[in-house]
Design an enzyme around this catalytic site. Structure first.
Site, PDB file in Angstrom:
ATOM      1  N   ALA A 224       0.829  -1.202   0.000  1.00  0.00           N
ATOM      2  CA  ALA A 224       0.000   0.000   0.000  1.00  0.00           C
ATOM      3  C   ALA A 224       0.868   1.258   0.000  1.00  0.00           C
ATOM      4  O   ALA A 224       0.594   2.232  -0.710  1.00  0.00           O
ATOM      5  CB  ALA A 224      -0.918   0.000   1.223  1.00  0.00           C
ATOM      6  N   GLU A 225       1.931   1.258   0.825  1.00  0.00           N
ATOM      7  CA  GLU A 225       2.828   2.409   0.874  1.00  0.00           C
ATOM      8  C   GLU A 225       3.524   2.626  -0.464  1.00  0.00           C
ATOM      9  O   GLU A 225       3.641   3.761  -0.955  1.00  0.00           O
ATOM     10  CB  GLU A 225       3.877   2.212   1.975  1.00  0.00           C
ATOM     11  N   LEU A 226       3.991   1.516  -1.067  1.00  0.00           N
ATOM     12  CA  LEU A 226       4.696   1.630  -2.346  1.00  0.00           C
ATOM     13  C   LEU A 226       3.761   2.134  -3.441  1.00  0.00           C
ATOM     14  O   LEU A 226       4.139   2.986  -4.258  1.00  0.00           O
ATOM     15  CB  LEU A 226       5.278   0.267  -2.735  1.00  0.00           C
TER      16      LEU A 226
END
Length: 290
Positions: A224-226
């Site tokens: 999700a962060e990437l």
């Protein structure tokens, strides 16, 4: 028939004609040799009747062989003439086909040129429109930059905190680099998704610490962060800065060819402090350019 088929027919007929001409030449030579032999037979004045008859038979044999060779040569000449007629007909059709193809190609070029000019006009119009939109986007980015509170967002797997990430963040902070780090930003009871989204928006750059733990199957938050960093990079031009931790080039390539194509720091050759110093130098130069 196509141009290639006509060309193949012409080539085949040329070969057949050449073969027939070689055969004809051999029969012409044979006829000439036999005539020469017949002319070379001599009969002396004192020859007996039987000798004279023998010599005559020899001359007749040479003459017969010569005539036979001439007849075969004449037959071959007819075949050559027929082949040449077919060859000329095929070559004429080939030229006609080639002329039509050249005309077709010229028409294509004219149409392509016309399409190209239309595309230039459309692109010019789009560029003008894009420039107007870009000004609006630039204003939005400037507003966004004013809201930024952190130099870097640290995207990592929690399993890597103890052996690298914690020390790396400390090294960054000691050099004056402000970091968004979940360990210090997310408190008990906070919404992780909301906090991460806020951190991404308020950070100028995103550092991704790629490791076997980070790219492992089932890693929801790292993915999700990437994804969020990629979105910000594509929309706002934020840079995604990768660090390889215990990973090979092939492993990174298998995970993401896009990230593998970016210049990365590697913990196998640099300490956390050395990487932090490179980040500080990077920020100073970015600020200088601005």
């Amino acid at each position: 028939m196509s141009i290639e088929q006509y060309q193949r027919t012409v080539n085949n007929l040329d070969k057949e004609i050449a073969t027939l001409e070689q055969k004809k030449a051999s029969f012409d030579k044979k006829a000439a040799d036999q005539e020469k032999k017949a002319a070379g037979v001599s009969i002396s004045k004192n020859a007996s009747a039987s000798m004279i008859n023998s010599k005559k038979r020899q001359i007749e044999r040479y003459s017969k062989e010569s005539n036979k060779a001439k007849e075969q040569s004449a037959n071959l000449m007819k075949k050559i003439a027929d082949k040449r007629k077919k060859r000329n007909d095929a070559y004429s059709k080939l030229q006609k086909k080639q002329h039509l193809e050249i005309k077709r190609q010229n028409n294509l070029i004219v149409n392509m040129q016309s399409d190209y000019e239309k595309q230039i006009e459309e692109l010019t119009s789009k560029v003008l429109s894009f420039n107007e939109k870009q000004l609006a986007v630039t204003d939005t980015m400037n507003e966004e930059n004013e809201k930024q509170e952190y130099d870097v967002f640290i995207s990592h797997a929690w399993e890597d905190k103890e052996d690298f990430v914690d020390d790396f963040v400390k090294d960054l902070n000691s050099l004056g680099v402000t970091t968004w780090y979940d360990k210090s930003q997310i408190l008990w009871g906070d919404s992780m998704r909301k906090k991460i989204d806020e951190g991404l928006k308020k950070s100028r750059f995103g550092i991704v610490i790629l490791s076997p733990n980070y790219i492992a199957e089932g890693k929801y938050w790292t993915k999700a962060e990437l994804d969020g960093l990629f979105q910000l990079e594509s929309i706002n031009g934020k840079k995604l800065l990768p660090i390889w931790h215990k990973l090979t080039k092939k492993e990174v390539m298998d995970f993401s060819p896009t990230i593998a194509g970016k210049l990365a720091m590697n913990t196998s050759s640099l300490t956390s402090k050395e990487i932090a110093e490179k980040m500080q130098y990077f920020l100073e130069n970015i600020n200088g350019d601005q």
